[in-house]
Design a protein around this motif. Structure first.
Motif, short mmCIF file in Angstrom:
data_model
loop_
_atom_site.label_atom_id
_atom_site.label_comp_id
_atom_site.label_asym_id
_atom_site.label_seq_id
_atom_site.Cartn_x
_atom_site.Cartn_y
_atom_site.Cartn_z
N TYR A 1 0.85 -1.19 0.00
CA TYR A 1 0.00 0.00 0.00
C TYR A 1 0.88 1.24 0.00
CZ TYR A 1 -3.74 -3.22 1.30
OH TYR A 1 -4.64 -4.25 1.31
N MET A 2 0.66 2.13 -0.95
CA MET A 2 1.31 3.43 -0.97
C MET A 2 0.29 4.46 -0.49
SD MET A 2 3.50 3.52 -4.51
CE MET A 2 4.98 2.52 -4.71
N ILE A 3 0.61 5.14 0.61
CA ILE A 3 -0.32 6.10 1.21
C ILE A 3 0.27 7.49 1.07
CG2 ILE A 3 -1.61 6.73 3.28
CD1 ILE A 3 -1.18 3.83 4.23
N ALA A 4 -0.41 8.35 0.31
CA ALA A 4 0.08 9.70 0.05
C ALA A 4 -0.86 10.72 0.66
CB ALA A 4 0.22 9.93 -1.45
N ASN A 5 -0.30 11.80 1.20
CA ASN A 5 -1.09 12.92 1.71
C ASN A 5 -1.12 14.03 0.67
OD1 ASN A 5 -1.79 12.25 4.58
ND2 ASN A 5 0.42 11.97 4.67
N GLN A 6 -2.29 14.65 0.50
CA GLN A 6 -2.46 15.72 -0.48
C GLN A 6 -3.30 16.83 0.14
OE1 GLN A 6 -1.01 15.47 -3.44
NE2 GLN A 6 -1.88 17.19 -4.57
N THR A 7 -2.84 18.09 0.00
CA THR A 7 -3.58 19.22 0.58
C THR A 7 -4.27 20.08 -0.46
OG1 THR A 7 -1.56 20.57 0.56
CG2 THR A 7 -2.06 19.36 2.59
N THR A 8 -3.94 19.89 -1.75
CA THR A 8 -4.59 20.64 -2.82
C THR A 8 -5.00 19.67 -3.93
OG1 THR A 8 -2.47 21.03 -3.93
CG2 THR A 8 -3.24 22.73 -2.40
N THR A 9 -6.01 20.05 -4.69
CA THR A 9 -6.44 19.23 -5.81
C THR A 9 -5.39 19.28 -6.92
OG1 THR A 9 -7.67 21.07 -6.78
CG2 THR A 9 -8.87 19.60 -5.30
N ASP A 10 -5.32 18.24 -7.73
CA ASP A 10 -4.31 18.14 -8.77
C ASP A 10 -4.88 17.29 -9.91
OD1 ASP A 10 -2.14 17.76 -10.41
OD2 ASP A 10 -0.79 17.04 -8.85
N ALA A 11 -5.19 17.94 -11.02
CA ALA A 11 -5.84 17.24 -12.12
C ALA A 11 -4.93 16.20 -12.78
CB ALA A 11 -6.29 18.25 -13.18
N LYS A 12 -3.61 16.33 -12.59
CA LYS A 12 -2.67 15.41 -13.23
C LYS A 12 -2.09 14.38 -12.25
CE LYS A 12 -1.19 18.66 -16.84
NZ LYS A 12 -0.02 19.34 -17.46
N ILE A 13 -2.72 14.23 -11.10
CA ILE A 13 -2.14 13.37 -10.08
C ILE A 13 -2.04 11.91 -10.53
CG2 ILE A 13 -4.26 12.72 -8.86
CD1 ILE A 13 -2.68 13.36 -6.25
N VAL A 14 -2.87 11.51 -11.48
CA VAL A 14 -2.81 10.13 -11.98
C VAL A 14 -1.46 9.85 -12.63
CG1 VAL A 14 -3.83 10.66 -14.25
CG2 VAL A 14 -4.05 8.36 -13.27
N LEU A 15 -0.82 10.86 -13.21
CA LEU A 15 0.51 10.67 -13.81
C LEU A 15 1.55 10.39 -12.73
CD1 LEU A 15 0.44 13.51 -16.49
CD2 LEU A 15 -0.21 11.10 -16.74
N ARG A 16 1.41 11.06 -11.59
CA ARG A 16 2.32 10.79 -10.47
C ARG A 16 2.13 9.37 -9.96
NH1 ARG A 16 1.59 14.12 -5.00
NH2 ARG A 16 0.12 12.42 -4.59
N LYS A 17 0.87 8.95 -9.88
CA LYS A 17 0.60 7.59 -9.44
C LYS A 17 1.24 6.58 -10.38
CE LYS A 17 -3.00 4.14 -8.76
NZ LYS A 17 -4.42 3.83 -8.61
N ALA A 18 1.15 6.83 -11.68
CA ALA A 18 1.75 5.91 -12.65
C ALA A 18 3.24 5.76 -12.41
CB ALA A 18 1.49 6.42 -14.07
N GLY A 19 3.90 6.87 -12.03
CA GLY A 19 5.33 6.81 -11.76
C GLY A 19 5.64 6.04 -10.49
N TYR A 20 4.87 6.29 -9.43
CA TYR A 20 5.12 5.61 -8.16
C TYR A 20 4.87 4.10 -8.26
CZ TYR A 20 5.37 10.08 -5.64
OH TYR A 20 5.75 11.32 -5.19
N THR A 21 3.70 3.75 -8.77
CA THR A 21 3.38 2.32 -8.84
C THR A 21 4.27 1.63 -9.88
OG1 THR A 21 1.60 2.79 -10.42
CG2 THR A 21 1.00 2.64 -8.09
N GLY A 22 4.59 2.34 -10.95
CA GLY A 22 5.48 1.77 -11.96
C GLY A 22 6.84 1.45 -11.39
N GLY A 23 7.36 2.33 -10.52
CA GLY A 23 8.64 2.07 -9.87
C GLY A 23 8.59 0.84 -8.99
N GLY A 24 7.44 0.65 -8.30
CA GLY A 24 7.29 -0.53 -7.45
C GLY A 24 7.26 -1.81 -8.24
N TYR A 25 6.53 -1.81 -9.35
CA TYR A 25 6.47 -3.00 -10.19
C TYR A 25 7.83 -3.26 -10.86
CZ TYR A 25 1.41 -3.27 -9.63
OH TYR A 25 0.15 -3.41 -9.10
#
Length: 239
Positions: free
Chosen positions: A15-39
């Motif tokens: 489980y990757m747990i991230a904290n976010q304080t502002t909305t971010d329309a491109k956050i899915v791209l960050r997720k792709a990088g994080y999970t991609g690194g794990g795989y």
């Protein structure tokens, strides 16, 4: 933060747990990088097992996160339909921490339960839950409520004559916080916060079983009110 769910000695999920304080329309791209690194680590044999990676975004902002676009919505607007089916549609999973329903908040049993209830209910919150990490709790509530105060949490606890090892409930901690004047009249225009402090003290005394006269005396002493003002506030909140 990364946590692992184990099945004996083997990893069942990460489980990757991230904290976010502002909305971010491109956050899915960050997720792709994080999970991609794990795989990638699994592919390169840096782990014994292969397992799914689940990213959870804890969103603390006041503004509702209206859109949670996936890769298709974000990137495939001009991609022909016959090609879009070959694009992996990664999606984000976001929890709006300020707006969790009560039945979800009740699943928490640590200091986080106090934080979540405070964000949902504000100064009206009443709880007999024991506080474990006093300084950390004060710090988190101050930050999330937008409190602009440079006073350190250790200094606040010292002024309230509370130690980290002391056993104290959330109600008692909040009442002490009010007592030291943390939320009363620091500058012109703060009368509303002062009034909230008076209300909180009266309600706390009621819940702790104090009688009318004892409560009135505490209100008078701690907020330096006149007899007339004490009577007015007691009439407002005692019942």
């Amino acid at each position: 933060m990364v946590k692992y769910e184990m099945a004996g000695e083997r990893i069942r999920a990460q489980y990757m747990i991230a904290n976010q304080t502002t909305t971010d329309a491109k956050i899915v791209l960050r997720k792709a990088g994080y999970t991609g690194g794990g795989y990638r680590e699994q592919y390169e044999g840096k782990t014994i097992d292969t397992f799914p990676i689940i990213e959870m975004i804890l969103y603390w902002g006041r503004e509702h996160w209206e859109k949670q676009p996936g890769i298709h919505e974000l990137c495939c607007g001009k991609v022909p339909e016959e090609l879009r089916k070959y694009v992996d549609d990664i999606k984000v999973h976001i929890w709006e921490m300020r707006y969790l329903p009560q039945e979800v908040r009740e699943r928490f049993h640590s200091d986080m339960r106090i934080v979540l209830d405070y964000l949902a209910e504000g100064n009206n919150l009443r709880s007999d839950q024991k506080v474990v990490h006093k300084a950390a709790l004060i710090r988190m509530i101050n930050v999330l409520s937008g409190e602009e105060d440079s006073t350190t949490e250790s200094a606040i606890l010292k002024e309230m004559n509370i130690r980290e090892e002391d056993e104290i409930t959330m109600c008692e901690l909040f009442e002490q916080y009010v007592r030291m004047g943390k939320r009363e009249g620091r500058q012109e225009g703060r009368q509303e916060e002062r009034q909230s402090g008076i209300k909180a003290l009266i309600i706390t005394c009621i819940e702790l079983g104090a009688d009318y006269n004892t409560t009135a005396e505490k209100v008078k002493t701690r907020f330096q009110l006149s007899e007339e003002s004490v009577t007015e506030n007691m009439n407002l909140y005692w019942n």
